[in-house]
Design a protein around this motif. Sequence first.
Motif, PDB file in Angstrom:
ATOM      1  N   ASP A 199      -0.397  -6.345  -4.777  1.00 19.26           N
ATOM      2  CA  ASP A 199      -0.428  -4.965  -5.277  1.00 19.26           C
ATOM      3  C   ASP A 199      -0.732  -4.973  -6.766  1.00 19.26           C
ATOM      4  OD1 ASP A 199      -0.009  -2.152  -5.474  1.00 19.26           O
ATOM      5  OD2 ASP A 199       1.453  -2.274  -3.850  1.00 19.26           O
ATOM      6  N   ILE A 200      -1.075  -3.784  -7.276  1.00 21.40           N
ATOM      7  CA  ILE A 200      -1.340  -3.699  -8.719  1.00 21.40           C
ATOM      8  C   ILE A 200      -0.062  -3.371  -9.498  1.00 21.40           C
ATOM      9  CG2 ILE A 200      -3.756  -3.053  -8.430  1.00 21.40           C
ATOM     10  CD1 ILE A 200      -2.791  -0.159  -9.121  1.00 21.40           C
ATOM     11  N   ARG A 201       1.024  -3.059  -8.770  1.00 21.12           N
ATOM     12  CA  ARG A 201       2.299  -2.778  -9.445  1.00 21.12           C
ATOM     13  C   ARG A 201       3.425  -3.328  -8.571  1.00 21.12           C
ATOM     14  NH1 ARG A 201       5.011   2.094  -7.154  1.00 21.12           N
ATOM     15  NH2 ARG A 201       3.933   2.227  -5.179  1.00 21.12           N
ATOM     16  N   LYS A 202       4.583  -3.487  -9.176  1.00 24.93           N
ATOM     17  CA  LYS A 202       5.709  -4.011  -8.409  1.00 24.93           C
ATOM     18  C   LYS A 202       6.341  -2.858  -7.634  1.00 24.93           C
ATOM     19  CE  LYS A 202       9.266  -7.453  -8.841  1.00 24.93           C
ATOM     20  NZ  LYS A 202      10.020  -8.299  -9.745  1.00 24.93           N
ATOM     21  N   SER A 203       5.927  -2.691  -6.406  1.00 21.79           N
ATOM     22  CA  SER A 203       6.430  -1.598  -5.572  1.00 21.79           C
ATOM     23  C   SER A 203       7.824  -1.948  -5.046  1.00 21.79           C
ATOM     24  CB  SER A 203       5.486  -1.392  -4.387  1.00 21.79           C
ATOM     25  OG  SER A 203       5.550  -2.534  -3.553  1.00 21.79           O
ATOM     26  N   PRO A 236       5.340  -0.138   2.388  1.00 18.24           N
ATOM     27  CA  PRO A 236       6.031   0.474   3.526  1.00 18.24           C
ATOM     28  C   PRO A 236       7.459   0.940   3.235  1.00 18.24           C
ATOM     29  CG  PRO A 236       5.711  -1.884   3.879  1.00 18.24           C
ATOM     30  CD  PRO A 236       4.884  -1.505   2.689  1.00 18.24           C
ATOM     31  N   ALA A 237       8.111   0.343   2.202  1.00 17.04           N
ATOM     32  CA  ALA A 237       9.465   0.807   1.868  1.00 17.04           C
ATOM     33  C   ALA A 237       9.444   2.314   1.590  1.00 17.04           C
ATOM     34  CB  ALA A 237       9.994   0.043   0.662  1.00 17.04           C
ATOM     35  N   ASN A 238       8.303   2.825   1.119  1.00 19.53           N
ATOM     36  CA  ASN A 238       8.174   4.269   0.879  1.00 19.53           C
ATOM     37  C   ASN A 238       7.337   4.992   1.927  1.00 19.53           C
ATOM     38  OD1 ASN A 238       9.473   5.202  -1.758  1.00 19.53           O
ATOM     39  ND2 ASN A 238       8.546   3.267  -2.327  1.00 19.53           N
ATOM     40  N   SER A 239       6.276   4.345   2.418  1.00 22.30           N
ATOM     41  CA  SER A 239       5.381   5.052   3.344  1.00 22.30           C
ATOM     42  C   SER A 239       5.842   4.944   4.803  1.00 22.30           C
ATOM     43  CB  SER A 239       3.949   4.519   3.214  1.00 22.30           C
ATOM     44  OG  SER A 239       3.920   3.130   3.501  1.00 22.30           O
ATOM     45  N   HIS A 240       6.409   3.811   5.176  1.00 15.34           N
ATOM     46  CA  HIS A 240       6.850   3.573   6.564  1.00 15.34           C
ATOM     47  C   HIS A 240       8.193   2.841   6.506  1.00 15.34           C
ATOM     48  CE1 HIS A 240       2.438   3.759   6.581  1.00 15.34           C
ATOM     49  NE2 HIS A 240       2.555   4.328   7.753  1.00 15.34           N
ATOM     50  N   PRO A 241       9.259   3.595   6.167  1.00 18.39           N
ATOM     51  CA  PRO A 241      10.524   2.949   5.790  1.00 18.39           C
ATOM     52  C   PRO A 241      11.112   1.985   6.827  1.00 18.39           C
ATOM     53  CG  PRO A 241      10.558   5.268   5.244  1.00 18.39           C
ATOM     54  CD  PRO A 241       9.317   5.043   6.056  1.00 18.39           C
TER      55      PRO A 241
END
Lengths: 134, 417
Positions: B179-183, B145-150
């Motif tokens: 997650d598969i990566r550290k977002s 959400p930090a990127n998709s729904h800030p």
Amino acid sequence: MGFGQFLAAPELKLTIVTYRDIFQNSALEVSRFDEKYEELSAIIKLDPNDISKLVIKDGETVTVKSGAEKVVVKAQISGYEEKHEGVAYMVNSPWSNALISDNTHGTGVPSFKNFEVVVQSAKGEKVTGIKEIF
Amino acid sequence: MTDNYYVCPGCALLCDDIEVETEDNKITKMYTACMKGVARMKGCSSPLECTVEQEAADVDASIEKAAAILKDAKNPLIFGHGNSSSEAQKVAIEIAKRTGAYIDDTSSFCQGPIIEAILQEKLKTCTLDDVRDKADVTVFWGADPANSHPRHLSRYSYFPRGKERQRGWEEDRTLITVDIRKSDTSEIAGNSGFFQIPIKGDAEFMNALVDGLSSKVPKTSFNFDKKKILELSNTLKKAKFGVIGVGLGLLYSLEELEPLFALMDKLNSVSNFHIIPMVGQYNMRGFNHNLFEETGYINRVKFDIESGQAKHGAEYSVVEALKERSVDAALVIGSDPLSSLPLPVARYLADIPLIDIDPCQNLTATKANVTIPCALGGVESGGTAVRMDGVEIELKQIVETDKLSDKEVLTRIMEAL
């Protein structure tokens, strides 16, 4: 003239995972035809070891092929702490969607976040423009 | 909210606390919105022009041509809807009925299965207001959400003080990401809250969690640290009000929803957990609700032109219908499928008679036979929309425009049919 010029650039098979980026998404809202959107979209994020295997430098262009489709995008070092050799990241965009198969095995859902590509240096080539993707 | 606040149509959070300043029917200043919301509400730099066969045309001529394309088609497709008001979506459904069309939206290849399960009461859900006031454990699974729904974390799930969560993130809330990566969201969750799994490892990790919650030894083929799984199971078990935000990373990884159903059943036998789909477009969920109300299906519908009956299935999905070349014309509204679909099906869409209705120039418009600009929903026109948690929100018009609203464009096409 060196012998190296007669050798084909090495190819690397990679799995692509797509992701969202707020900066790229905001650029899309302004205009998908602006340079800014291309700059933030036409990229592939690679593990440093995969960059070495491709004999390229951070910021150089690469050709990313999947089946009959291909795009030229900029290669970047991902910057992730964890190693991820064999896996590369592309932001969700027309450039990543160009590489996704329409074969959904009857489900209607393409494999947007997990697909195979072949990457090779495209030294000197420009990034594929958004209107050239078609 | 009060009359001074507006709703942002940037994503399905539909933040209703936006203050704006306007001048000459343009938003000049905005407060509280995220950067995506600001970019959406200030409007695009290249608005869509009215065209027929790529030549400038007036609205009447383009509406007439659009109606002619739909009338001539045997199996048209009406696609998009995620950035349309509910009022426009209802007219689009009527057009599909009248023309015997396929009708589908982007939920067909993203959050559809979760919304369907929620509407069929197979998954327990809650509102974002419940999350703000009560949630002590929030899990974002395959979502960033930090990127998709800030503003998800700052308005609802992590940072705010809520009625029963007065100590906010410092003491009262736990944030988990799988997650598969550290977002970027995983960075906020910290090392203790981040669970990194391999690609396609979601179902197995869910099964391991069910084992952990059942006091069994959790095993995975990827040798995930058993102690860490047991610690996570314990955190989930102790939650008073837990929420899982389901992202596309999870949905695309699961071949079926069974592992999620099993995890939710187990969680709700030992704790109290809810699901919220991390819907992207501001009114995608509204389309699912509106079509469900009309047909009993949330997407992937084909109407029979004689009986008006709705058929439903994967073969009526936008991707399969285009792949099988079953569609012979298309009307796209509030979406850019030439950007978002796999290239082979996007190419076919570009080759058939195509109508594009949107406030902004997009790739679909560059190949369309008819383009019709509409007002920007939530800014130049009002209407209703359904937030990602299923709550209906009223969007007010902020500035005046000469453009027709999305509902008005579709109504005029309907009248011309």
